[in-house]
Motif scaffolding. Structure first.
Motif, PDB file in Angstrom:
ATOM      1  N   THR A   1      47.271  50.254  27.408  1.00  0.00           N
ATOM      2  CA  THR A   1      47.431  48.993  26.686  1.00  0.00           C
ATOM      3  C   THR A   1      46.878  49.094  25.269  1.00  0.00           C
ATOM      4  N   ALA A   2      45.751  49.738  25.134  1.00  0.00           N
ATOM      5  CA  ALA A   2      45.146  49.905  23.812  1.00  0.00           C
ATOM      6  C   ALA A   2      46.024  50.764  22.908  1.00  0.00           C
ATOM      7  N   ARG A   3      46.605  51.807  23.456  1.00  0.00           N
ATOM      8  CA  ARG A   3      47.482  52.668  22.658  1.00  0.00           C
ATOM      9  C   ARG A   3      48.746  51.922  22.242  1.00  0.00           C
ATOM     10  N   ALA A   4      49.325  51.155  23.150  1.00  0.00           N
ATOM     11  CA  ALA A   4      50.553  50.425  22.836  1.00  0.00           C
ATOM     12  C   ALA A   4      50.318  49.371  21.761  1.00  0.00           C
TER      13      ALA A   4
ATOM     14  N   SER B   1      47.943  49.604  19.533  1.00  0.00           N
ATOM     15  CA  SER B   1      47.272  50.278  18.411  1.00  0.00           C
ATOM     16  C   SER B   1      45.902  49.680  18.152  1.00  0.00           C
ATOM     17  N   LYS B   2      45.200  49.394  19.229  1.00  0.00           N
ATOM     18  CA  LYS B   2      43.854  48.831  19.127  1.00  0.00           C
ATOM     19  C   LYS B   2      42.844  49.807  19.707  1.00  0.00           C
ATOM     20  N   ASP B   3      41.618  49.654  19.244  1.00  0.00           N
ATOM     21  CA  ASP B   3      40.535  50.506  19.731  1.00  0.00           C
ATOM     22  C   ASP B   3      39.739  49.744  20.787  1.00  0.00           C
ATOM     23  N   ASN B   4      39.974  50.076  22.040  1.00  0.00           N
ATOM     24  CA  ASN B   4      39.219  49.473  23.149  1.00  0.00           C
ATOM     25  C   ASN B   4      38.286  50.503  23.771  1.00  0.00           C
ATOM     26  N   THR B   5      37.640  51.267  22.906  1.00  0.00           N
ATOM     27  CA  THR B   5      36.752  52.326  23.371  1.00  0.00           C
ATOM     28  C   THR B   5      35.629  51.766  24.234  1.00  0.00           C
ATOM     29  N   LYS B   6      35.064  50.622  23.810  1.00  0.00           N
ATOM     30  CA  LYS B   6      33.965  50.041  24.566  1.00  0.00           C
ATOM     31  C   LYS B   6      34.389  49.661  25.975  1.00  0.00           C
ATOM     32  N   ALA B   7      35.567  49.067  26.097  1.00  0.00           N
ATOM     33  CA  ALA B   7      36.060  48.675  27.420  1.00  0.00           C
ATOM     34  C   ALA B   7      36.292  49.898  28.293  1.00  0.00           C
TER      35      ALA B   7
ATOM     36  N   ALA C   1      35.409  45.770  37.285  1.00  0.00           N
ATOM     37  CA  ALA C   1      36.421  46.589  36.604  1.00  0.00           C
ATOM     38  C   ALA C   1      37.741  45.828  36.502  1.00  0.00           C
ATOM     39  N   ILE C   2      38.106  45.107  37.552  1.00  0.00           N
ATOM     40  CA  ILE C   2      39.344  44.321  37.532  1.00  0.00           C
ATOM     41  C   ILE C   2      39.245  43.197  36.496  1.00  0.00           C
ATOM     42  N   GLU C   3      38.090  42.546  36.418  1.00  0.00           N
ATOM     43  CA  GLU C   3      37.901  41.480  35.423  1.00  0.00           C
ATOM     44  C   GLU C   3      38.033  42.032  34.005  1.00  0.00           C
ATOM     45  N   CYS C   4      37.490  43.220  33.785  1.00  0.00           N
ATOM     46  CA  CYS C   4      37.606  43.859  32.469  1.00  0.00           C
ATOM     47  C   CYS C   4      39.067  44.185  32.161  1.00  0.00           C
ATOM     48  N   TYR C   5      39.786  44.645  33.174  1.00  0.00           N
ATOM     49  CA  TYR C   5      41.208  44.952  33.013  1.00  0.00           C
ATOM     50  C   TYR C   5      42.008  43.694  32.654  1.00  0.00           C
ATOM     51  N   ILE C   6      41.740  42.583  33.325  1.00  0.00           N
ATOM     52  CA  ILE C   6      42.449  41.335  33.044  1.00  0.00           C
ATOM     53  C   ILE C   6      42.145  40.852  31.621  1.00  0.00           C
ATOM     54  N   ALA C   7      40.878  40.979  31.208  1.00  0.00           N
ATOM     55  CA  ALA C   7      40.495  40.529  29.867  1.00  0.00           C
ATOM     56  C   ALA C   7      41.204  41.320  28.772  1.00  0.00           C
ATOM     57  N   ILE C   8      41.446  42.617  28.999  1.00  0.00           N
ATOM     58  CA  ILE C   8      42.061  43.466  27.985  1.00  0.00           C
ATOM     59  C   ILE C   8      43.586  43.458  28.086  1.00  0.00           C
ATOM     60  N   CYS C   9      44.099  43.573  29.292  1.00  0.00           N
ATOM     61  CA  CYS C   9      45.541  43.737  29.483  1.00  0.00           C
ATOM     62  C   CYS C   9      46.282  42.418  29.669  1.00  0.00           C
ATOM     63  N   LEU C  10      45.595  41.392  30.149  1.00  0.00           N
ATOM     64  CA  LEU C  10      46.226  40.083  30.364  1.00  0.00           C
ATOM     65  C   LEU C  10      45.376  38.988  29.721  1.00  0.00           C
ATOM     66  N   PRO C  11      45.149  39.066  28.434  1.00  0.00           N
ATOM     67  CA  PRO C  11      44.212  38.122  27.795  1.00  0.00           C
ATOM     68  C   PRO C  11      44.654  36.663  27.873  1.00  0.00           C
ATOM     69  N   LEU C  12      45.965  36.408  27.820  1.00  0.00           N
ATOM     70  CA  LEU C  12      46.450  35.028  27.859  1.00  0.00           C
ATOM     71  C   LEU C  12      46.293  34.392  29.230  1.00  0.00           C
TER      72      LEU C  12
END
Length: 352
Positions: A213-216, A218-224, A114-125
């Motif tokens: 993060t997805a709302r801010a 304006s992206k659809d991260n439904t799968k995540a 779950a943490i890895e998924c969070y980093i990939a979406i919220c901290l991609p760089l």
């Protein structure tokens, strides 16, 4: 006054032979099926570089291996209770220790995913710098060290407090018989409560951070987000092991007349079901893994077809052509060729 004695563990002496045999075969069938499915995922993972150089898939396959260990070793004591009934302390102790290691590993591994998924979406760089192969392997090592630090003290206390005859005796293989001290049960309850709070906090935190993060953006991260929800569902199932004694008390009070059957259902729900959903949640839902799994199945079919051609009297080949370096290729590049050639004509042509 008559009293009813409730047996703690099902076994061959407590049920008719036909029912005991049916339950044993069912558990064996489930265990073998789950193990074969998990083994196919491990095979696909090991053959393709795209997976074993990705921290997400490394954590996933560690979860699959952990589930395999748990299923195989939890089926063994169950079948033993319906066959030879009792085994020696040393053999049972080894089995129970690894079952407990796997039990403690699963929620921690799910939290790390779950943490890895969070980093990939919220901290991609920063994902490639934070989630490296070396750090992922180190994290898996820490998971095992944490699990061992929880379980091994029970063994040390038992070795220090039990008489020598206890270690040479035979017993029904269950953790309550291996670690009989009541204080150890209380210690496990406290540690499991701490684990429960930490893991659930991680699940909720990562889910809502991905949502915000997805709302801010304006992206659809439904799968995540759905993946995080499935993380929570699996953790919920795994946590039933933590509250096992309390659930058993409820089973004993509510299902007094069908206690043995209720224990069997409890075993399936607590020990088997949570270990069977990892491939579905993380493997089949993942598009990349799903496509490589299909390719592996087709190539396995090709190998089987070639072997059957010997028995059929004709040369049948099914060739699967895809990138040998395991780089991404389009599904359209996967070609299937059926060549039916008369065997005698082929031999004659070769001779000419």
């Amino acid at each position: 006054m008559n009293t009813t004695v409730i047996p703690k563990f099902p076994g061959r002496s407590l049920e008719p032979f036909s029912k005991a045999l049916t339950k044993s075969l069912l558990v064996l069938l489930l265990g073998v099926s789950i193990t074969c499915i998990n083994a196919s995922f491990i095979h696909v993972f090991s053959k393709h570089q795209i997976f074993y150089q990705n921290p997400r898939y490394i954590l996933f396959i560690h979860l699959v291996v952990n589930d395999m260990i748990h299923v195989i070793l939890s089926v063994i004591p169950f079948v033993i209770r319906y066959t030879i009934y009792k085994i020696s302390f040393s053999i049972c102790c080894i089995i129970i220790l690894f079952i407990l290691f796997a039990t403690e590993n699963t929620p921690l591994n799910v939290a790390c995913m779950a943490i890895e998924c969070y980093i990939a979406i919220c901290l991609p760089l920063r994902h490639s710098r934070i989630c490296t192969i070396k750090k992922t392997l180190t994290l898996i090592g820490l998971i095992w060290v944490t699990s061992m630090s929880v379980v091994l003290p029970d063994l040390f206390v038992t070795l220090a407090t039990q008489p020598l005859d206890f270690f040479h005796s035979t017993m029904i293989c269950h953790k309550v018989n291996i670690f009989p001290k009541p204080v150890l049960v209380k210690k496990r309850d406290i540690i499991h409560s701490v684990f429960l709070v930490i893991v659930w906090f991680t699940i909720f935190y990562t889910y809502f951070r991905i949502l915000f993060t997805a709302r801010a953006a304006s992206k659809d991260n439904t799968k995540a987000r759905n993946t995080i929800i499935l993380h929570g569902f699996q953790v919920l199932l795994c946590m039933t092991t933590y509250v096992g004694p309390q659930l058993l008390d409820v089973v004993q009070r509510w299902f007094l007349l069908n206690y043995m059957d209720s224990m069997f259902v409890f075993y399936i729900i607590v020990h088997i079901l949570p270990r069977s959903i990892s491939p579905i949640i993380y493997g089949v839902r993942d598009e990349t893994f799903r496509k490589y799994l299909k390719r592996n199945m087709l190539c396995s079919l090709a190998d089987t077809t070639n072997k059957l051609s010997v028995l059929m009297g004709s040369n049948v080949t099914l060739s699967c052509l895809f990138d040998k370096l395991s780089k991404w290729v389009d599904w359209s590049t996967l070609t299937i060729e059926w060549n039916m050639v008369d065997k005698q004509e082929h031999i004659t042509g070769s001779a000419g």
